[in-house]
Design a protein around this motif. Structure first.
Motif, mmCIF file in Angstrom:
data_model
loop_
_atom_site.group_PDB
_atom_site.id
_atom_site.type_symbol
_atom_site.label_atom_id
_atom_site.label_comp_id
_atom_site.label_asym_id
_atom_site.label_seq_id
_atom_site.Cartn_x
_atom_site.Cartn_y
_atom_site.Cartn_z
ATOM 1 N N GLY A 10 29.075 49.723 11.242
ATOM 2 C CA GLY A 10 29.504 50.742 10.310
ATOM 3 C C GLY A 10 30.864 50.856 10.096
ATOM 4 N N PRO A 11 31.466 52.076 9.598
ATOM 5 C CA PRO A 11 32.882 51.969 9.166
ATOM 6 C C PRO A 11 33.902 51.723 10.348
ATOM 7 C CG PRO A 11 31.564 53.779 8.270
ATOM 8 C CD PRO A 11 30.743 53.080 9.271
ATOM 9 N N PHE A 12 34.939 51.387 10.141
ATOM 10 C CA PHE A 12 35.870 51.035 11.249
ATOM 11 C C PHE A 12 37.269 51.392 10.783
ATOM 12 C CE2 PHE A 12 36.083 46.975 9.274
ATOM 13 C CZ PHE A 12 37.294 46.682 9.075
ATOM 14 N N SER A 13 38.188 51.592 11.692
ATOM 15 C CA SER A 13 39.617 51.642 11.413
ATOM 16 C C SER A 13 40.466 51.054 12.486
ATOM 17 C CB SER A 13 40.120 53.147 11.195
ATOM 18 O OG SER A 13 39.920 53.821 12.165
ATOM 19 N N ILE A 14 41.414 50.273 11.972
ATOM 20 C CA ILE A 14 42.201 49.647 13.005
ATOM 21 C C ILE A 14 43.794 49.900 12.590
ATOM 22 C CG2 ILE A 14 42.991 47.466 14.144
ATOM 23 C CD1 ILE A 14 40.139 46.576 13.453
ATOM 24 N N GLN A 15 44.473 50.359 13.559
ATOM 25 C CA GLN A 15 45.779 50.485 13.453
ATOM 26 C C GLN A 15 46.826 49.409 14.121
ATOM 27 O OE1 GLN A 15 46.429 54.351 15.558
ATOM 28 N NE2 GLN A 15 46.751 55.335 13.500
ATOM 29 N N GLY A 16 47.826 49.141 13.532
ATOM 30 C CA GLY A 16 48.919 48.208 13.928
ATOM 31 C C GLY A 16 50.127 48.471 13.333
ATOM 32 N N ASN A 17 51.239 47.498 13.666
ATOM 33 C CA ASN A 17 52.508 47.639 13.153
ATOM 34 C C ASN A 17 52.702 47.089 11.819
ATOM 35 O OD1 ASN A 17 53.545 47.078 16.311
ATOM 36 N ND2 ASN A 17 54.511 48.970 15.237
ATOM 37 N N ALA A 18 51.916 46.014 11.589
ATOM 38 C CA ALA A 18 51.976 45.165 10.072
ATOM 39 C C ALA A 18 50.531 44.662 9.970
ATOM 40 C CB ALA A 18 53.106 44.149 10.400
ATOM 41 N N VAL A 19 50.527 44.265 8.587
ATOM 42 C CA VAL A 19 49.201 43.700 8.180
ATOM 43 C C VAL A 19 49.462 42.369 7.498
ATOM 44 C CG1 VAL A 19 49.116 44.966 6.143
ATOM 45 C CG2 VAL A 19 47.030 43.877 7.023
ATOM 46 N N GLY A 20 48.847 41.187 7.614
ATOM 47 C CA GLY A 20 48.939 40.165 6.794
ATOM 48 C C GLY A 20 47.738 39.803 6.284
ATOM 49 N N LEU A 21 47.854 39.915 4.793
ATOM 50 C CA LEU A 21 46.660 39.603 3.805
ATOM 51 C C LEU A 21 46.738 38.034 3.616
ATOM 52 C CD1 LEU A 21 47.129 42.115 1.080
ATOM 53 C CD2 LEU A 21 45.464 41.855 2.864
ATOM 54 N N ALA A 22 45.592 37.334 4.100
ATOM 55 C CA ALA A 22 45.168 35.739 3.980
ATOM 56 C C ALA A 22 44.209 35.612 3.033
ATOM 57 C CB ALA A 22 45.270 35.139 5.261
ATOM 58 N N LEU A 23 44.557 36.568 1.870
ATOM 59 C CA LEU A 23 43.198 36.508 0.911
ATOM 60 C C LEU A 23 43.697 35.919 -0.187
ATOM 61 C CD1 LEU A 23 41.884 40.250 1.733
ATOM 62 C CD2 LEU A 23 41.063 38.187 2.470
ATOM 63 N N PRO A 24 42.872 35.437 -1.295
ATOM 64 C CA PRO A 24 43.017 35.443 -2.776
ATOM 65 C C PRO A 24 43.657 36.425 -3.105
ATOM 66 C CG PRO A 24 40.921 34.196 -2.132
ATOM 67 C CD PRO A 24 41.276 35.245 -0.854
ATOM 68 N N HIS A 56 53.172 50.550 18.549
ATOM 69 C CA HIS A 56 51.911 50.598 17.602
ATOM 70 C C HIS A 56 52.273 51.744 16.460
ATOM 71 C CE1 HIS A 56 49.913 47.616 19.890
ATOM 72 N NE2 HIS A 56 49.742 48.559 20.850
ATOM 73 N N GLY A 57 51.494 51.451 15.505
ATOM 74 C CA GLY A 57 51.681 52.425 14.207
ATOM 75 C C GLY A 57 52.418 51.869 13.060
ATOM 76 N N GLY A 58 52.201 52.559 11.963
ATOM 77 C CA GLY A 58 52.675 51.897 10.586
ATOM 78 C C GLY A 58 51.693 51.505 9.814
ATOM 79 N N VAL A 59 50.507 51.069 10.174
ATOM 80 C CA VAL A 59 49.458 50.812 9.070
ATOM 81 C C VAL A 59 47.902 50.896 9.830
ATOM 82 C CG1 VAL A 59 49.710 48.248 9.921
ATOM 83 C CG2 VAL A 59 48.829 48.819 7.607
ATOM 84 N N THR A 60 47.232 51.210 8.919
ATOM 85 C CA THR A 60 46.044 51.501 9.383
ATOM 86 C C THR A 60 45.009 50.833 8.311
ATOM 87 O OG1 THR A 60 46.360 53.785 10.483
ATOM 88 C CG2 THR A 60 43.814 53.033 10.104
ATOM 89 N N VAL A 61 43.985 49.984 8.868
ATOM 90 C CA VAL A 61 43.082 49.174 7.828
ATOM 91 C C VAL A 61 41.708 49.870 8.023
ATOM 92 C CG1 VAL A 61 42.040 47.073 7.646
ATOM 93 C CG2 VAL A 61 44.474 47.063 7.878
ATOM 94 N N PHE A 62 41.102 50.168 7.010
ATOM 95 C CA PHE A 62 39.799 50.447 7.120
ATOM 96 C C PHE A 62 38.847 49.729 6.253
ATOM 97 C CE2 PHE A 62 42.716 54.148 6.704
ATOM 98 C CZ PHE A 62 42.203 55.105 7.703
ATOM 99 N N GLY A 63 37.501 49.761 6.823
ATOM 100 C CA GLY A 63 36.481 49.012 6.169
ATOM 101 C C GLY A 63 35.110 49.345 6.925
ATOM 102 N N GLU A 64 34.312 48.137 6.704
ATOM 103 C CA GLU A 64 32.813 48.126 6.976
ATOM 104 C C GLU A 64 32.727 46.980 7.899
ATOM 105 O OE1 GLU A 64 29.181 50.454 7.109
ATOM 106 O OE2 GLU A 64 30.923 50.898 5.955
ATOM 107 N N GLY A 65 32.033 47.165 9.230
ATOM 108 C CA GLY A 65 31.621 46.304 9.990
ATOM 109 C C GLY A 65 30.144 46.408 10.389
ATOM 110 N N PRO A 66 29.598 45.482 11.388
ATOM 111 C CA PRO A 66 28.320 45.451 11.596
ATOM 112 C C PRO A 66 27.666 46.759 11.941
ATOM 113 C CG PRO A 66 29.443 43.444 12.629
ATOM 114 C CD PRO A 66 30.462 44.602 11.961
#
Length: 322
Positions: free
Chosen positions: A160-174, A148-158
């Motif tokens: 409160g704030p969250f952070s999730i780590q991973g090797n890669a991120v895929g953006l399936a967004l406009p 693991h490691g390489g990318v961290t995603v930060f945001g807001e969840g039900p």
């Protein structure tokens, strides 16, 4: 908790990506800002029958969706197009055309597009899906070649704030929605500009649905296809489900997002119904219900620039410099 891949966006693209990754044994988490999954793939229920307020038709030359439908054993049925098309020019004159059938050859999903959404969801572990998780920042760092490691995603969840780590991120967004995210290290300005300049197909559109007890247009020898250069409706089509009832007409509003903002949904629906009566006669005045969905009002679908409807399919395959 860490994951190998973090997929952001729970529409059909994000769901398909997560589903395929899990099938190949890749530990994945899917983050969706809405409380529901599917993104623009949305079916509403009227008299317990589905009506698609987002993507509605499937055409030849779309192997990805055809492959998914075949894998899940989801049936399709042909779009009804028997009878004459009604065409209204800018002068207001209405003509019947027995030859023009713009929807001929298109298919619809039996049970609505939500059936495909749910089929994908059913094959993704529930603990790998997190709705109501809005992402704000993506931070990249040097990978140490560990699991693991390489990318961290930060945001807001039900909770409160969250952070999730991973090797890669895929953006399936406009892309325009992706451009609003904070990236660390930052993307090149040319990359952000390329994202901001790429519209999301149909993001600025609104759909209008009118449901009836009887298919009066079929009884008049009409297919339900309607094209107007005058508006407020731009086009309508027969949207009767494969079960045979209730009968319905569904299509697109020709006014752009800015013009629609000046009207309430009730006012706009009334104008659409008046236009249907103008085009199809008095029987159109008595639907059992009408429904309007404006995608330009969806913050996770449309950016402000999307209120001006794109008049042609965008050229995707954008390369974003990093």
């Amino acid at each position: 908790m860490d994951f190998r891949v973090i997929v952001i966006g729970g529409g059909l693209s994000g769901l398909s990506a997560s589903w395929m990754l899990h099938r190949h044994g890749v530990e994945t988490v899917l983050l969706e800002a809405r409380s529901r999954l599917g993104g623009r793939a949305l079916s509403i229920r009227v008299d317990n029958e589905p009506f698609d307020m987002g993507p509605s038709w499937i055409w030849l030359g779309q192997p990805c969706v055809h492959g998914l439908l075949e894998h899940f054993g989801i049936e399709t049925f042909e779009q009804f197009c028997e009878g004459d098309l009604l065409h209204q020019g800018v002068s207001g004159k209405i003509l019947r055309n027995p030859h023009l059938k713009p929807m001929q050859g298109s298919l619809r999903i039996a049970g609505g597009v939500d059936r495909l959404v749910q089929s994908l969801v059913n094959e993704i572990p529930l603990d790998s899906i997190r709705t109501d998780h809005s992402v704000a920042k993506i931070e990249s760092s040097e990978s140490d070649e560990s699991k693991h490691g390489g990318v961290t995603v930060f945001g807001e969840g039900p909770e409160g704030p969250f952070s999730i780590q991973g090797n890669a991120v895929g953006l399936a967004l406009p892309l325009r929605i992706s451009a609003k995210l904070k990236f660390s290290p930052p993307l090149q300005r040319s990359g952000i500009e390329a994202m901001e300049a790429t519209p999301t197909w149909m993001a600025g559109h609104a759909k209008f649905l009118a449901v009836y007890d009887a298919p009066f247009w079929r009884e008049q020898g009409l297919s339900g296809d309607l094209l107007s250069a005058r508006g407020p409706l731009a086009e309508m089509h027969d949207a009767t489900p494969n079960s045979g009832s209730p009968y319905a007409l569904l299509g697109f509003i020709g006014l752009n997002g800015e013009a629609r903002k000046k009207l309430s949904h009730e006012e706009l629906s009334d104008r659409c119904l008046e236009h249907l009566c103008e085009m199809m006669g008095p029987p159109a005045a008595n639907p059992t219900s009408t429904h309007l969905f404006d995608w330009s009002e969806e913050e996770f679908t449309a950016a402000p620039a999307d209120v001006a409807n794109a008049n042609h399919h965008p050229e995707y395959g954008v390369v974003v410099p990093t």
